[in-house]
Scaffold this active site. Sequence first.
Site, PDB file in Angstrom:
ATOM      1  N   CYS A 186       0.970  -1.210   0.063  1.00 55.16           N
ATOM      2  CA  CYS A 186      -0.102  -0.078  -0.134  1.00 55.16           C
ATOM      3  C   CYS A 186       0.700   1.339  -0.003  1.00 55.16           C
ATOM      4  CB  CYS A 186      -1.011  -0.063   1.043  1.00 55.16           C
ATOM      5  SG  CYS A 186      -1.963   1.508   1.408  1.00 55.16           S
ATOM      6  N   THR A 188      -0.765   4.271   0.034  1.00 56.69           N
ATOM      7  CA  THR A 188      -1.445   5.698   0.464  1.00 56.69           C
ATOM      8  C   THR A 188      -0.581   6.583   1.161  1.00 56.69           C
ATOM      9  OG1 THR A 188      -3.411   4.367   0.379  1.00 56.69           O
ATOM     10  CG2 THR A 188      -3.676   6.193   1.668  1.00 56.69           C
TER      11      THR A 188
END
Length: 389
Positions: A186, A188
């Site tokens: 991830c 993000t």
Amino acid sequence: MPRIENDIKLDFKDVLIRPKRSTLKSRSQVNLERTFTFKHSKQTFVGIPIMAANMDTVGTFEVAEAFAQYKMICCMHKHYSVEQWTTWAAAHPEATPYVAVSAGTSEDDFQKIQAILAAVPSVPFICLDVANGYSEFFVSHVRRTREAFPDKTIIAGNVVTGEMVEELILSGADLVKVGIGPGSVCTTRKQTGVGYPQLSAILECADAAHGLNGHVIADGGCTVPGDFSKAFGGGSDFVMAGGVFASHAESGGELVEIEGKLFKQFYGMSSSVAMNKHAGGVAEYRSSEGKAVILPYKGPIKNTIQDILGGIRSSCTYVGASELRELSKRTTFIRVTQQINEVFGSKDESKNPVFAARPDPTFKFVNTNEGETGAATDGPDAKKARTDA
């Protein structure tokens, strides 16, 4: 006006669990099964509260079959067809109590889970998975799903703060997934600057959920068995992982050979790889928030499962918890500046042929007891050194 919260927030790497006096004689005495009755569905789960993430390369039927043997839950990726679900459930009815059907918030996803659950009503869990669980639209979708499936156990997320956990539970979620950005694939936090250290998120969200008779799932950030123990010790009811369960025989992803060694693909579901595969590419208004990696092939997933469960049992014995449900009550975290001694690196060479009971014939073991070199021995029992064959 922008403001700064000065309270220190912690991740798994920032703490260790302090040992305590124990009456347990063996790790085998520890019971890892939990029993939960969920707030809205009123369904009861009995099993080991570990989940495989609903990713292409993790949430597969094959992983579900392996997990079911341990009474662990697999959240299936959402790209299986109704026909595939029906065929698999008919062949593996013993595994269906330990799987979740996954969906986003689109109308197509909603209609698809309706069709899947009509065809396979024995599936007990619905996993509503979005990157940002803070939107009003997501909350309303949780309410809609609860109204449509009053007897199903609904998993919803992801969020990282107590007030949003409370809102999702009050809107119909039985379990709330906690974690924004801790996953191994991830990005993000890199792309958006948004996130929350995972251990602090677990501590705060678990407290909020338990006050409403709800439950939380620590989703992401576990890299070693000890992290699972820290998540449970911090109050999480379930722990979900993706990367640690990737690149096994049962995992998805293409198996490739590079220079004589086997590898498997693993990628985040917001990566360009996933979006090219399922959405025709990355939309112009957004960016990729995941990455793709190639991991060494790990073989059967049962080996990894047993390693994790063994680590958790050992954690329990160190603090005197005879059952997993006692771990959070007996956990005291201490802040640290160092986790492990890496003077020889972090790689485990226990599978290197030099340590085999029957040495690989391509390796020569040399007797160095008397300062000799080049004198081969019969085995690795004495002091030995590896030389080029």
